[in-house]
Design a protein around this motif. Structure first.
Motif, short mmCIF file in Angstrom:
data_model
loop_
_atom_site.label_atom_id
_atom_site.label_comp_id
_atom_site.label_asym_id
_atom_site.label_seq_id
_atom_site.Cartn_x
_atom_site.Cartn_y
_atom_site.Cartn_z
N PHE A 79 78.92 45.75 108.24
CA PHE A 79 77.50 46.09 108.43
C PHE A 79 76.84 45.08 109.36
N ILE A 80 76.10 45.56 110.33
CA ILE A 80 75.24 44.69 111.13
C ILE A 80 73.82 45.13 110.87
N LEU A 81 73.08 44.29 110.13
CA LEU A 81 71.71 44.61 109.74
C LEU A 81 70.74 43.90 110.66
N MET A 87 65.40 46.90 102.12
CA MET A 87 66.56 46.86 101.24
C MET A 87 66.86 48.23 100.66
N LEU A 90 69.06 50.18 102.85
CA LEU A 90 70.46 49.74 102.74
C LEU A 90 71.12 50.30 101.49
N TRP A 91 70.41 50.25 100.36
CA TRP A 91 71.04 50.75 99.12
C TRP A 91 71.31 52.25 99.21
N VAL A 94 74.42 52.53 101.21
CA VAL A 94 75.60 52.03 100.49
C VAL A 94 76.03 53.04 99.41
N ARG A 95 75.05 53.61 98.71
CA ARG A 95 75.40 54.62 97.70
C ARG A 95 76.02 55.86 98.36
N THR A 113 79.18 41.56 106.17
CA THR A 113 77.77 41.79 106.52
C THR A 113 77.31 40.72 107.47
N LYS A 114 76.69 41.14 108.54
CA LYS A 114 76.05 40.18 109.44
C LYS A 114 74.59 40.61 109.59
N VAL A 115 73.71 39.62 109.72
CA VAL A 115 72.30 39.90 109.95
C VAL A 115 71.93 39.37 111.33
N PHE A 125 73.82 49.11 111.96
CA PHE A 125 75.06 49.63 112.57
C PHE A 125 76.16 49.44 111.53
#
Lengths: 323, 323
Positions: A79-81, A87, A90-91, A94-95, A113-115, A125
């Motif tokens: 993940f690139i956030l 949030m 994102l959840w 992810v679900r 995960t990268k931010v 992405f």
């Protein structure tokens, strides 16, 4: 530019396993034949009718493995956030990934995960890579296609691309056009388990049906003839294509593929495809013609009014960030 | 936030193979034991003394596989390009990837390229996923660490993080501090081939040596004691750390790892490590103490002046976009 980049990548990394014209690489791992593939997902918007970036990132990669005749088993997720991504967004994603993975029968076994700072990304992405097990001895690849092969299409065309573009353009229809995003792996494994003589499989993502057929025709050095009247396109999708100026034969799908099978197995294969939800709309749409020697392969299509026309590769711009 | 995200990912995707505390997942693939891992690379700047995003994206993923005791074999590469990225930048990176892959003995067998509009990325992001073959029957994991284990450090600390920060901050030294980015896989495989009883391996990326030791101590439920005077840090790196306000024990490295080995094998392991370029500066830095029952694991360090202090996890901000 995209094709230029891919060609130079192939030239630089060139090895027998990297085949830019195939959805997944097939490699030996301690005597076991495995398929490996990767895709980054940069779709905008993140959520659309029928799916989201999460389910897409599972289905797209699972389908690439299935196109090599592999049983998809394990996925990685990177993940690139962009800083500031809510949030709860994102959840939700992810679900959705977890649901899609369960439906496709794969496990997410490793992740990262990268931010990045605000303004240096675009929300989210996702990259997924997948590995699968190849159990069938038959090699499934473009160069296995032979004159006479039946060309089977797994369902109606154009829904994924139009679902995305309709949201972006703010188009409203009586009922929303939903993406066809789905895993086709169970259907492909059912074909293999039934002993169908499959020569090649290709999912109809970037460039749609027309580009897929042209690429395979070129690799195999054959002609192909298909019949427009046999290609299912929903009326609402056709209407949206007219409004937006797209040809459904070139629009990206995320749960559709073509199968090149031995002609004697075509009817049985269609029956198996139609017994799966994702293959309910399967049709025999044409066949492979002669070998051609000069690699000037041509895909021709008989139109609804009976005229034959050459079906070219997509020229000009692809739809951007459709997956 | 990072830890929060990782915990929720583990909770959502939870399966026995996804272990957030290990660098790579170990899975069965048709009877063959394989390791799989993924990382996205968002480092800024793209080029820095001693490496670039390309070589980093190979070495980082190869090292994660090596930390599971796997022989790295195949990598996927997914590129997210921001529109406007100079083509020559891309070719430099691609060539660097190919060189690093050759040095590490891996092949790039599948790839993907996506382009995002200007302002929606940051030049270039790369994701690599890797698969490797596990040939040794011994499980290498944090929970295998035992009281009495020798703790071996493969070389001097802090160069990668400082190389990046020096460029960002415009610091100049008499000679540039070069990143330690390198593949450590051949060294790890040499240890395994020699029959060294390795219990756990961990590369010292995000959070550096201190965080790695704390994570492993917590997983294994043990105490650890190390000796500061035995931990190699170059003078220029130490100086830069003082200027920038960093502690070299917490700075990220990209070619360094710790090995927990049976005490009787420590000397022989050190000899093997020092026979490789990337292990020339290897040292025995301490040992594992007692099992502790309440999981309040503690890593203590004897300082140069003889005082003992607790070496905590990194608190506060990590260096952003260091890999």
């Amino acid at each position: 530019m995209h094709q230029l980049i891919e060609r130079i990548f192939v030239a630089t990394f060139g090895n027998p396993l990297l085949d830019a014209r195939h959805d997944a690489a097939v490699a030996d791992l301690g005597g076991t034949r495995v398929a490996m593939t990767t895709d980054s997902y940069v779709v905008q918007p993140l959520f659309f009718p029928g799916g989201d970036i999460g389910s897409l990132s599972v289905n797209g990669t699972v389908n690439d493995l299935a196109m090599a005749g592999a049983r998809p088993l394990y996925l990685s997720a990177g993940f690139i956030l962009e800083e500031g991504l809510p949030m709860e967004t994102l959840w939700r994603v992810v679900r959705s990934i977890q649901r899609a993975a369960q439906e496709a029968g794969v496990q997410i076994i490793t992740g990262d995960t990268k931010v990045v700072d605000k303004g240096k990304g675009d929300g989210l992405f996702i990259n997924t890579a997948g590995i699968g097990l190849i159990e069938s001895p038959r090699r499934i690849a473009p160069d296995q296609v032979r004159p006479g092969d039946a060309i089977l299409l797994s369902g109606d065309l154009g829904r994924h691309g139009i679902a995305i573009m309709a949201v972006r353009e703010g188009l409203e229809f009586e009922s929303a056009i939903e993406s066809d995003s789905a895993s086709v792996a169970p259907l492909v494994l059912a074909l293999l388990d039934a002993g169908i003589e499959i020569h090649c499989l290709r999912d109809l993502t970037r460039g749609g049906l027309a580009s897929a057929l042209n690429e395979i025709a070129e690799s195999a050095g054959v002609t192909m003839a298909i019949d427009e009247s046999l290609i299912p396109v929903r009326d609402d999708v056709r209407g949206a294509c007219e409004i937006l100026g797209f040809d459904p034969l070139y629009v990206a799908n995320e749960g559709r593929f073509v199968a090149f099978v031995a002609p004697d197995d075509a009817e049985r294969a269609l029956g198996i495809m139609r017994s799966h939800d994702v293959g309910l709309g399967a049709h025999l749409i044409g066949s492979v013609g002669d070998l051609i020697s000069d690699h000037a392969a041509a895909v021709t299509m008989r139109s609804a009014i009976g005229a034959n026309r050459v079906l070219d590769m997509l020229s000009g711009e692809q739809l951007p960030r459709i997956c």
